[in-house]
Design a protein around this motif. Structure first.
Motif, short mmCIF file in Angstrom:
data_model
loop_
_atom_site.label_atom_id
_atom_site.label_comp_id
_atom_site.label_asym_id
_atom_site.label_seq_id
_atom_site.Cartn_x
_atom_site.Cartn_y
_atom_site.Cartn_z
N MET A 1 0.83 -1.17 0.00
CA MET A 1 0.00 0.00 0.00
C MET A 1 0.88 1.24 0.00
SD MET A 1 -2.93 0.89 2.74
CE MET A 1 -3.33 2.57 3.02
N THR A 2 0.53 2.20 -0.82
CA THR A 2 1.30 3.44 -0.93
C THR A 2 0.52 4.58 -0.28
OG1 THR A 2 2.21 2.68 -3.02
CG2 THR A 2 2.41 5.03 -2.53
N THR A 3 1.22 5.38 0.48
CA THR A 3 0.60 6.53 1.12
C THR A 3 1.00 7.79 0.37
OG1 THR A 3 0.74 5.44 3.26
CG2 THR A 3 0.37 7.83 3.27
N ALA A 4 0.03 8.57 -0.02
CA ALA A 4 0.30 9.82 -0.72
C ALA A 4 0.63 10.90 0.30
CB ALA A 4 -0.90 10.25 -1.55
N VAL A 5 1.65 11.66 0.02
CA VAL A 5 2.05 12.75 0.89
C VAL A 5 1.80 14.06 0.13
CG1 VAL A 5 3.98 13.83 2.11
CG2 VAL A 5 3.79 11.34 2.01
N ALA A 6 1.11 14.96 0.77
CA ALA A 6 0.84 16.25 0.14
C ALA A 6 2.14 17.02 -0.04
CB ALA A 6 -0.13 17.06 0.98
N THR A 7 2.33 17.54 -1.24
CA THR A 7 3.55 18.30 -1.50
C THR A 7 3.29 19.80 -1.50
OG1 THR A 7 3.21 18.10 -3.87
CG2 THR A 7 4.63 16.44 -2.81
N THR A 8 2.05 20.20 -1.43
CA THR A 8 1.75 21.62 -1.38
C THR A 8 1.71 22.08 0.07
OG1 THR A 8 -0.63 21.21 -1.38
CG2 THR A 8 0.43 21.56 -3.52
N THR A 9 2.09 23.30 0.26
CA THR A 9 2.07 23.86 1.60
C THR A 9 1.03 24.97 1.66
OG1 THR A 9 3.86 25.38 1.00
CG2 THR A 9 4.49 23.34 2.11
N ARG A 10 0.66 25.30 2.87
CA ARG A 10 -0.29 26.39 3.06
C ARG A 10 0.42 27.56 3.70
NH1 ARG A 10 -3.95 24.03 8.06
NH2 ARG A 10 -2.21 23.10 9.17
N THR A 11 -0.27 28.67 3.73
CA THR A 11 0.31 29.88 4.32
C THR A 11 -0.49 30.28 5.55
OG1 THR A 11 -1.11 31.34 3.02
CG2 THR A 11 1.01 30.71 2.03
N GLY A 12 0.11 31.11 6.38
CA GLY A 12 -0.62 31.68 7.50
C GLY A 12 -1.77 32.54 6.98
N HIS A 13 -1.52 33.24 5.90
CA HIS A 13 -2.55 34.09 5.28
C HIS A 13 -3.80 33.28 4.96
CE1 HIS A 13 -3.44 37.31 1.98
NE2 HIS A 13 -4.55 36.80 2.44
N SER A 14 -3.64 32.02 4.57
CA SER A 14 -4.78 31.19 4.19
C SER A 14 -5.70 30.86 5.36
CB SER A 14 -4.30 29.89 3.53
OG SER A 14 -3.68 29.04 4.49
N LEU A 15 -5.26 31.16 6.58
CA LEU A 15 -6.05 30.85 7.77
C LEU A 15 -7.12 31.89 8.07
CD1 LEU A 15 -3.12 29.72 10.09
CD2 LEU A 15 -4.76 28.23 8.91
N VAL A 16 -7.03 33.04 7.41
CA VAL A 16 -7.96 34.13 7.69
C VAL A 16 -8.49 34.71 6.38
CG1 VAL A 16 -6.82 34.70 9.88
CG2 VAL A 16 -6.15 35.90 7.79
N PRO A 17 -9.66 35.34 6.43
CA PRO A 17 -10.16 36.02 5.23
C PRO A 17 -9.20 37.15 4.81
CG PRO A 17 -11.89 35.83 6.88
CD PRO A 17 -10.61 35.42 7.55
N ASP A 18 -9.17 37.44 3.52
CA ASP A 18 -8.30 38.51 3.01
C ASP A 18 -8.53 39.84 3.71
OD1 ASP A 18 -7.02 36.83 1.22
OD2 ASP A 18 -8.26 37.42 -0.49
N THR A 19 -9.79 40.16 4.02
CA THR A 19 -10.06 41.44 4.67
C THR A 19 -9.40 41.51 6.05
OG1 THR A 19 -12.18 40.60 5.47
CG2 THR A 19 -12.23 41.93 3.46
N ASP A 20 -9.44 40.40 6.78
CA ASP A 20 -8.78 40.36 8.09
C ASP A 20 -7.26 40.45 7.94
OD1 ASP A 20 -11.32 40.01 9.09
OD2 ASP A 20 -10.98 37.99 9.85
N PHE A 21 -6.73 39.70 6.98
CA PHE A 21 -5.28 39.72 6.77
C PHE A 21 -4.82 41.13 6.41
CE2 PHE A 21 -1.33 39.39 4.44
CZ PHE A 21 -0.60 38.54 5.27
N ASN A 22 -5.55 41.77 5.52
CA ASN A 22 -5.17 43.13 5.11
C ASN A 22 -5.24 44.11 6.26
OD1 ASN A 22 -4.52 42.52 2.44
ND2 ASN A 22 -6.66 42.64 1.81
N MET A 23 -6.25 43.98 7.11
CA MET A 23 -6.37 44.85 8.29
C MET A 23 -5.17 44.64 9.23
SD MET A 23 -7.50 44.40 11.84
CE MET A 23 -8.41 42.88 11.73
N LEU A 24 -4.81 43.39 9.47
CA LEU A 24 -3.70 43.08 10.37
C LEU A 24 -2.36 43.53 9.79
CD1 LEU A 24 -4.92 39.51 11.34
CD2 LEU A 24 -4.84 41.49 12.88
N ALA A 25 -2.14 43.25 8.52
CA ALA A 25 -0.86 43.62 7.89
C ALA A 25 -0.71 45.13 7.81
CB ALA A 25 -0.76 42.98 6.51
N ALA A 26 -1.79 45.84 7.52
CA ALA A 26 -1.72 47.31 7.46
C ALA A 26 -1.38 47.87 8.83
CB ALA A 26 -3.04 47.88 6.95
N PHE A 27 -2.00 47.32 9.88
CA PHE A 27 -1.69 47.76 11.24
C PHE A 27 -0.23 47.47 11.58
CE2 PHE A 27 -1.07 46.99 15.72
CZ PHE A 27 -1.66 48.10 16.31
#
Length: 145
Positions: A1-27
């Motif tokens: 049996m072969t196990t697939a390993v995800a090769t893509t990574t995620r970002t911290g930015h992906s954890l929040v909506p863009d509007t929240d990220f933009n508000m935080l980064a601007a601050f």
């Protein structure tokens, strides 16, 4: 049996909506005098760090680098947002217990490994773990600076 390993990574930015990220980064940019592109990177890494701390329960043994710390401060300064995000992301409020004396090259390497193991992209230059950040050309953390 072969196990697939995800090769893509995620970002911290992906954890929040863009509007929240933009508000935080601007601050973050405004409060800490950072260029917006740098603030984006800092907040991205802070979100990934706090998420890993909260979901693993290893917050007491982890710390941000000197460069990522303003990102975590940005999150916690938005107390209502931060409390809601913590509760929604991992079920409890993750307190900030600063101890800058714990920032060593070894700890930063361990923290980066945990963030990568959780599937997040890591900006090595912000953690002092990039090749050009090793002593004597230190990036601001640990006793070499």
């Amino acid at each position: 049996m072969t196990t697939a390993v995800a090769t893509t990574t995620r970002t911290g930015h992906s954890l929040v909506p863009d509007t929240d990220f933009n508000m935080l980064a601007a601050f973050c940019a405004d409060e800490y005098g950072l260029e917006r592109a740098v603030a984006d990177r800092v907040v991205d890494q802070a979100l990934a760090l706090v998420f890993v701390m909260g979901t693993t329960g290893e917050g007491a043994s982890m710390a941000p680098s000197q460069q990522v710390d303003p990102g975590w401060h940005t999150l916690i300064l938005h107390t209502d947002w931060y409390a809601n995000w913590c509760e929604g992301s991992f079920g409890y409020f993750l307190h900030h217990q600063p101890n800058s004396k714990t920032r060593t090259g070894g700890l930063m390497t361990e923290v980066v490994q945990k963030i990568r193991a959780a599937g997040f992209e890591v900006d090595d230059q912000l953690w002092g773990t990039a090749a050009e950040c090793n002593p004597p050309a230190c990036c601001g953390d640990g006793p070499c600076c």
